[in-house]
Design a protein around this motif. Sequence first.
Motif, PDB file in Angstrom:
ATOM      1  N   THR A  38     -35.893 -20.911  -7.476  1.00  0.00           N
ATOM      2  CA  THR A  38     -34.841 -20.257  -6.702  1.00  0.00           C
ATOM      3  C   THR A  38     -34.446 -21.244  -5.610  1.00  0.00           C
ATOM      4  O   THR A  38     -35.235 -22.103  -5.229  1.00  0.00           O
ATOM      5  CB  THR A  38     -35.324 -18.934  -6.066  1.00  0.00           C
ATOM      6  OG1 THR A  38     -36.408 -19.208  -5.189  1.00  0.00           O
ATOM      7  CG2 THR A  38     -35.735 -17.933  -7.137  1.00  0.00           C
ATOM      8  N   TYR A  39     -33.220 -21.120  -5.112  1.00  0.00           N
ATOM      9  CA  TYR A  39     -32.776 -22.037  -4.065  1.00  0.00           C
ATOM     10  C   TYR A  39     -31.792 -21.352  -3.136  1.00  0.00           C
ATOM     11  O   TYR A  39     -31.142 -20.363  -3.507  1.00  0.00           O
ATOM     12  CB  TYR A  39     -32.148 -23.302  -4.657  1.00  0.00           C
ATOM     13  CG  TYR A  39     -30.881 -23.042  -5.430  1.00  0.00           C
ATOM     14  CD1 TYR A  39     -29.645 -23.085  -4.805  1.00  0.00           C
ATOM     15  CD2 TYR A  39     -30.922 -22.755  -6.785  1.00  0.00           C
ATOM     16  CE1 TYR A  39     -28.480 -22.849  -5.512  1.00  0.00           C
ATOM     17  CE2 TYR A  39     -29.764 -22.521  -7.499  1.00  0.00           C
ATOM     18  CZ  TYR A  39     -28.552 -22.567  -6.860  1.00  0.00           C
ATOM     19  OH  TYR A  39     -27.401 -22.325  -7.557  1.00  0.00           O
ATOM     20  N   SER A  40     -31.691 -21.904  -1.917  1.00  0.00           N
ATOM     21  CA  SER A  40     -30.681 -21.420  -0.976  1.00  0.00           C
ATOM     22  C   SER A  40     -30.315 -22.528  -0.001  1.00  0.00           C
ATOM     23  O   SER A  40     -31.162 -23.325   0.404  1.00  0.00           O
ATOM     24  CB  SER A  40     -31.177 -20.197  -0.212  1.00  0.00           C
ATOM     25  OG  SER A  40     -32.283 -20.539   0.591  1.00  0.00           O
ATOM     26  N   TYR A  41     -29.037 -22.587   0.310  1.00  0.00           N
ATOM     27  CA  TYR A  41     -28.470 -23.435   1.360  1.00  0.00           C
ATOM     28  C   TYR A  41     -27.793 -22.449   2.315  1.00  0.00           C
ATOM     29  O   TYR A  41     -26.675 -22.000   2.056  1.00  0.00           O
ATOM     30  CB  TYR A  41     -27.420 -24.393   0.807  1.00  0.00           C
ATOM     31  CG  TYR A  41     -27.937 -25.540  -0.014  1.00  0.00           C
ATOM     32  CD1 TYR A  41     -28.129 -26.788   0.569  1.00  0.00           C
ATOM     33  CD2 TYR A  41     -28.205 -25.391  -1.366  1.00  0.00           C
ATOM     34  CE1 TYR A  41     -28.585 -27.858  -0.186  1.00  0.00           C
ATOM     35  CE2 TYR A  41     -28.667 -26.456  -2.124  1.00  0.00           C
ATOM     36  CZ  TYR A  41     -28.848 -27.680  -1.532  1.00  0.00           C
ATOM     37  OH  TYR A  41     -29.299 -28.747  -2.280  1.00  0.00           O
ATOM     38  N   ASP A  42     -28.471 -22.076   3.379  1.00  0.00           N
ATOM     39  CA  ASP A  42     -27.966 -21.020   4.267  1.00  0.00           C
ATOM     40  C   ASP A  42     -26.599 -21.335   4.856  1.00  0.00           C
ATOM     41  O   ASP A  42     -25.711 -20.493   4.850  1.00  0.00           O
ATOM     42  CB  ASP A  42     -28.977 -20.732   5.381  1.00  0.00           C
ATOM     43  CG  ASP A  42     -30.245 -20.071   4.841  1.00  0.00           C
ATOM     44  OD1 ASP A  42     -30.195 -19.502   3.727  1.00  0.00           O
ATOM     45  OD2 ASP A  42     -31.276 -20.141   5.530  1.00  0.00           O
ATOM     46  N   GLU A  45     -23.882 -20.921   2.471  1.00  0.00           N
ATOM     47  CA  GLU A  45     -23.905 -19.589   1.865  1.00  0.00           C
ATOM     48  C   GLU A  45     -24.003 -19.671   0.345  1.00  0.00           C
ATOM     49  O   GLU A  45     -23.268 -19.024  -0.388  1.00  0.00           O
ATOM     50  CB  GLU A  45     -22.683 -18.785   2.302  1.00  0.00           C
ATOM     51  CG  GLU A  45     -22.650 -18.546   3.798  1.00  0.00           C
ATOM     52  CD  GLU A  45     -21.443 -17.752   4.268  1.00  0.00           C
ATOM     53  OE1 GLU A  45     -20.668 -17.270   3.416  1.00  0.00           O
ATOM     54  OE2 GLU A  45     -21.282 -17.620   5.483  1.00  0.00           O
ATOM     55  N   ALA A  47     -26.853 -19.506  -2.833  1.00  0.00           N
ATOM     56  CA  ALA A  47     -28.206 -19.150  -3.262  1.00  0.00           C
ATOM     57  C   ALA A  47     -28.160 -18.845  -4.748  1.00  0.00           C
ATOM     58  O   ALA A  47     -27.154 -18.350  -5.265  1.00  0.00           O
ATOM     59  CB  ALA A  47     -28.728 -17.944  -2.488  1.00  0.00           C
ATOM     60  N   GLU A  67     -25.390 -18.924  -9.660  1.00  0.00           N
ATOM     61  CA  GLU A  67     -25.241 -18.240  -8.385  1.00  0.00           C
ATOM     62  C   GLU A  67     -24.455 -16.975  -8.646  1.00  0.00           C
ATOM     63  O   GLU A  67     -24.018 -16.742  -9.771  1.00  0.00           O
ATOM     64  CB  GLU A  67     -24.508 -19.142  -7.391  1.00  0.00           C
ATOM     65  CG  GLU A  67     -25.263 -20.412  -7.082  1.00  0.00           C
ATOM     66  CD  GLU A  67     -24.404 -21.493  -6.451  1.00  0.00           C
ATOM     67  OE1 GLU A  67     -23.301 -21.192  -5.967  1.00  0.00           O
ATOM     68  OE2 GLU A  67     -24.850 -22.648  -6.465  1.00  0.00           O
ATOM     69  N   GLY A 155     -31.256 -27.497   1.701  1.00  0.00           N
ATOM     70  CA  GLY A 155     -31.503 -26.511   0.652  1.00  0.00           C
ATOM     71  C   GLY A 155     -32.988 -26.405   0.404  1.00  0.00           C
ATOM     72  O   GLY A 155     -33.690 -27.413   0.334  1.00  0.00           O
TER      73      GLY A 155
END
Length: 161
Positions: A38-42, A45, A47, A67, A155
């Motif tokens: 799983t990944y996210s770049y806050d 926005e 994920a 996504e 990320g």
Amino acid sequence: MRHAFLLAFVVCLSASSQDLHAAEPHTMWMKYLKGTWTYSYDGLEIAGEVTYRSAADKTALVAKGKEKDDSWVELIGWRESTKTYVFNGYGAKEGNWWMSECKDLTRELASGKTRGVLPDGREVSGTIQVKRKSDDEFEVTLSVKSGDEDIHEVGVFKRKK
């Protein structure tokens, strides 16, 4: 007897050259990335989830990511002629794409140049750093420019169990 010694020498040499190859950073990264994350770049926005699989007789990886409103694919491989770890990716949203070339590569860190188009349509270029945090987590740091705008994003990728 001489043939047995020669055969043993060739087998040992072959085994040590395989061990040396297995210890090379790009080979380690290929093994490390395989699986689902799983990944996210806050700040962007973004994920989602990505799965890395071996390709081309284990000399490359193919990543397929998803996504909520985008999907993407990435090809990762080692360019022996330039000693460069290369990431080429393409997304479905806003024509986004990226190309990263990491010439500085260790077992814990891959860093180099990157350029592309973000999912929001901004063209960027700058640097990328992929840092292994643990067996189940790594970070991708992007320090890029889009025109006069400086963009710094991290990320976080976590192995899905």
